[in-house]
Design a protein around this motif. Structure first.
Motif, short mmCIF file in Angstrom:
data_model
loop_
_atom_site.label_atom_id
_atom_site.label_comp_id
_atom_site.label_asym_id
_atom_site.label_seq_id
_atom_site.Cartn_x
_atom_site.Cartn_y
_atom_site.Cartn_z
N THR B 153 0.88 -1.18 0.00
CA THR B 153 0.00 0.00 0.00
C THR B 153 0.91 1.22 0.00
O THR B 153 2.03 1.18 0.51
CB THR B 153 -0.88 0.05 1.26
N LEU B 154 0.39 2.27 -0.60
CA LEU B 154 1.19 3.50 -0.61
C LEU B 154 1.00 4.24 0.69
O LEU B 154 -0.11 4.44 1.14
CB LEU B 154 0.74 4.39 -1.78
N THR B 155 2.10 4.60 1.32
CA THR B 155 2.03 5.37 2.57
C THR B 155 2.86 6.63 2.36
O THR B 155 3.59 6.74 1.35
CB THR B 155 2.62 4.57 3.73
N LEU B 162 1.53 -4.75 2.98
CA LEU B 162 0.30 -4.76 3.75
C LEU B 162 0.52 -5.64 4.98
O LEU B 162 1.05 -6.74 4.88
CB LEU B 162 -0.80 -5.35 2.87
N ARG B 163 0.11 -5.19 6.13
CA ARG B 163 0.34 -5.99 7.34
C ARG B 163 -0.81 -5.91 8.30
O ARG B 163 -1.52 -4.91 8.36
CB ARG B 163 1.64 -5.56 7.99
N ARG B 164 -0.99 -7.02 9.01
CA ARG B 164 -2.05 -7.06 10.04
C ARG B 164 -1.47 -7.73 11.27
O ARG B 164 -0.76 -8.73 11.18
CB ARG B 164 -3.25 -7.92 9.56
N ARG B 165 -1.81 -7.18 12.41
CA ARG B 165 -1.36 -7.80 13.65
C ARG B 165 -2.50 -8.67 14.18
O ARG B 165 -3.63 -8.20 14.31
CB ARG B 165 -1.01 -6.70 14.66
#
Ligand SMILES: Nc1ncnc2c1ncn2[C@@H]1O[C@H](COP(=O)(O)OP(=O)(O)O)[C@@H](O)[C@H]1O
Ligand SMILES: [Mg+2]
Lengths: 236, 384
Positions: B153-155, B162-165
């Motif tokens: 994803t562009l930040t 892309l990350r999820r905890r």
């Protein structure tokens, strides 16, 4: 002891019988053009030195072997033309054989041994055993019928073998030194049985023996002396 | 005379086979051959029962723990859309349907970063990792793990993965042979991580493990075009084939015991024929024909062999059943899925053993019987 005049009908007529063994240098001519004739009801003794061909002759008469040359007629039948199965049937029904060795089969009782030819011929067990008992009675062994051969003396075994030879009702009895392994007393009892059954059953018999005394009690003696034909001479 | 006398053959066979009174030598010889054939047959039955027992245990284990059928696209990697999967689920209430999409993911925890397969399973409610991943991460139930996919994803700081905890809800037992690290997530999380919910595979499992082999054919007709089903048999083909091969090869090896027993029978028959040579010749002189002599020795050989085979089969079968029922042979717990050595006596195995012993006895008897029948009567009489 000679008996009366021979019957007029020929039971055994062998002409020019020859038999040899081996090939080439090792060829042994045992019988060479032997003529033999046995009258119906006659008891013929065959004597001669060891190896002269007495057993060979008996094997020819018993259809255990075929001659190299010559013709053999038994009771008017030219047995030379019989098939192997026909010869086996003939041995089973029409010839009784008593051997010097191999008297009885060790695994079977005396009664079973005597019944064996009838069993081989296809008779039912009951019938064969009944006939065996009758013959054992005739040779004086009826009380020993359930004994095994190793429980019998040599003379008893050989008398059993005589009973076996006759159980199927043959016309011709062939015995190859039936007393050869026996002492005088036993030899006498076996010969006595042979002689008696020969008469009572109207048999034609050929007995090979070394025992001159016993041979002398037959109707006639055939002496084999050598392989050349004509060496055989006979005496009444 | 005509046909050979059955009576005389029965008498001869009985006496030569069983012996009588002092004449025990022949009986002893046949007893040795009989025992050898019986041992061979018993060994074969027990071995085949052991193999069948282990194999059925392994198949059961596969059916209990594994997938019974897999649906996948004939072409491409995603299954066609539509509500057919829902209908399948409704119609086969007893089927457990797991649809799976997958991709690659990095799992990051305090223990480090581990690459893993991300499986999207629509029946899951929480996050599940398999034992392999749990071990590599050093993380158990409740551990916090960050999942990062290659999708960026562009930040403000530029493109970022892309990350999820997430928290681990369950650690799943690894299946036999499973060695890749895998994390399984519910549909929503998977869609977020992989950017779509295209289903790649549907796994089917019947509640009743004994139906494992029939699940594929049960659903076959209800599948839309473009979907194929891979059956339990196909899924496990290598293992099942290996088991079948193992059974044949070990059975063949043990059948060599029968071959040795048959050779022993052959020797003993030849010995018997030699020992009885003079007697057989005498029988021939009395009019017994060669084909009857042949039949005599065939009956003797096949009698000893077949009787040994039958008795051995009964003994072997009973042994196997008793060992199985009494659980007499324990196995170390934890190493095997069963607590004792399993035996399964099948009708097929019994038929094979009986057939093999009968065939071996026949083969072993042919040559001695023929030789005995061909022997010259006169020579036999001279044989003293
Ligand atoms: N199968 C055979 N092979 C070779 N020679 C044999 C065979 N049978 C017999 N003979 C020989 O034939 C001769 C006659 O034997 P045989 O008839 O038994 O004599 P006999 O009974 O008068 O003592 C003997 O020299 C014997 O060695
Ligand atoms: Mg002689």
């Amino acid at each position: 002891m000679s008996q009366g005049p021979p019957a007029s009908i020929e039971a055994v007529r062998g002409a020019g019988l020859s038999k040899g063994y081996g090939e080439g240098d090792r060829r042994v001519q045992v019988l060479a053009g032997l003529d033999i004739s046995v009258q119906l009801g006659e008891m013929l003794a065959v004597v001669g030195p060891s190896g002269v061909g007495k057993s060979t002759l008996l094997h020819l008469l018993g259809l255990l072997d075929r001659p190299d040359a010559g013709t053999l007629e038994l009771f008017g039948t030219d047995v030379g033309s019989l098939s192997a199965a026909g010869r086996a049937r003939w041995r089973n029904r029409r010839t009784g054989f008593v051997f010097q060795f191999h008297a009885l089969l060790p695994e079977f009782t005396l009664e079973e041994n005597v019944a064996m030819p009838m069993l081989i011929g296809g008779s039912p067990m009951r019938e064969a055993l009944a006939a065996a008992r009758e013959l054992l009675g005739a040779v004086g062994l009826e009380p020993r019928r359930d004994h095994f051969p190793d429980q019998l003396s040599g003379g008893e075994q050989q008398r059993g073998a005589v009973a076996r030879a006759l159980v199927a009702g043959p016309e011709l009895l062939l015995a190859d030194e039936p007393t050869g392994n026996l002492d005088a007393a036993n030899a006498e009892s076996v010969f006595e049985v042979l002689r008696r059954l020969h008469v009572s059953r109207g048999l034609t018999s050929v007995i090979v023996t070394h025992n001159e005394a016993l041979a002398g009690r037959c109707d006639r003696i055939l002496r084999l002396v050598g392989a050349a034909s004509g060496d055989a001479c006979s005496r009444t | 005379m005509g046909r050979p006398s059955v009576t005389v053959l029965r008498l001869l066979v009985g006496r030569y086979l069983l012996g009588l009174r002092r004449r025990t030598h022949v009986a002893a010889v046949s007893a040795v051959s009989f025992t050898a054939m019986a041992l061979g047959a018993a060994a074969l039955v027990v071995t085949l029962a052991l193999l069948a027992g282990f194999q059925s245990t392994i198949r059961q284990q596969l059916a209990v723990s594994g997938v019974h059928a897999v649906l996948r696209a004939k072409v491409g990697s995603t299954l066609p859309p539509g509500d057919w999967l829902e209908r399948l689920r409704e119609r086969h209430g007893e089927l457990h349907v797991r649809s799976i999409a997958s991709g690659a993911v990095w799992c990051v925890s305090e223990g480090g970063a581990v690459p893993a397969v991300l499986a999207v399973v629509d029946t899951l409610s929480g996050v599940e990792v398999n034992r392999v991943l749990a071990a590599r991460l050093g993380a158990g139930v409740g551990a916090e793990v960050t999942l990062a996919t290659p999708r960026a994803t562009l930040t403000p700081l530029g493109p970022m993965p892309l990350r999820r905890r997430v928290a681990v809800d369950r650690v799943a037992e690894a299946r036999p042979g499973e060695d890749r690290a895998e994390v399984r997530v519910p549909l929503a999380l998977g869609a977020a991580l992989l950017g779509g919910a295209a289903v790649e595979t549907v796994e089917l499992r019947a509640s009743d493990p004994s139906r494992a082999f029939s699940v594929a054919s049960d659903v076959q007709t209800e599948l839309p075009d473009g979907v194929e089903v891979i059956s339990f048999r196909e899924l496990n083909r290598p293992l099942l084939a290996a088991l079948a091969l193992e059974r044949v090869m070990i059975g063949f090896g043990v059948a060599l015991v029968m071959a040795v027993a048959a050779l022993n029978l052959l020797c003993n028959l030849a010995l018997l024929a030699a020992e009885k040579r003079a007697d057989v010749a005498l029988l021939g002189a009395l009019g017994l024909e060669p084909h009857s002599v042949r039949r005599l020795f065939l009956i003797l050989g096949i009698g000893v062999g077949a009787l040994g085979g039958v008795i051995g089969t009964v003994i072997g079968g009973l042994t196997a059943v008793v060992l199985d029922v009494t659980r007499a042979l324990p196995l170390p717990r934890g190493v095997f899925v069963v607590s004792h050595v399993p035996f399964r006596v099948t009708a097929g195995a019994i038929a094979v053993v009986l057939g093999v012993s009968l065939g071996a006895a026949l083969l072993a008897s042919l040559a001695p019987a023929r030789a005995a029948a061909r022997r010259d009567v006169l020579q036999g009489l001279r044989y003293e």
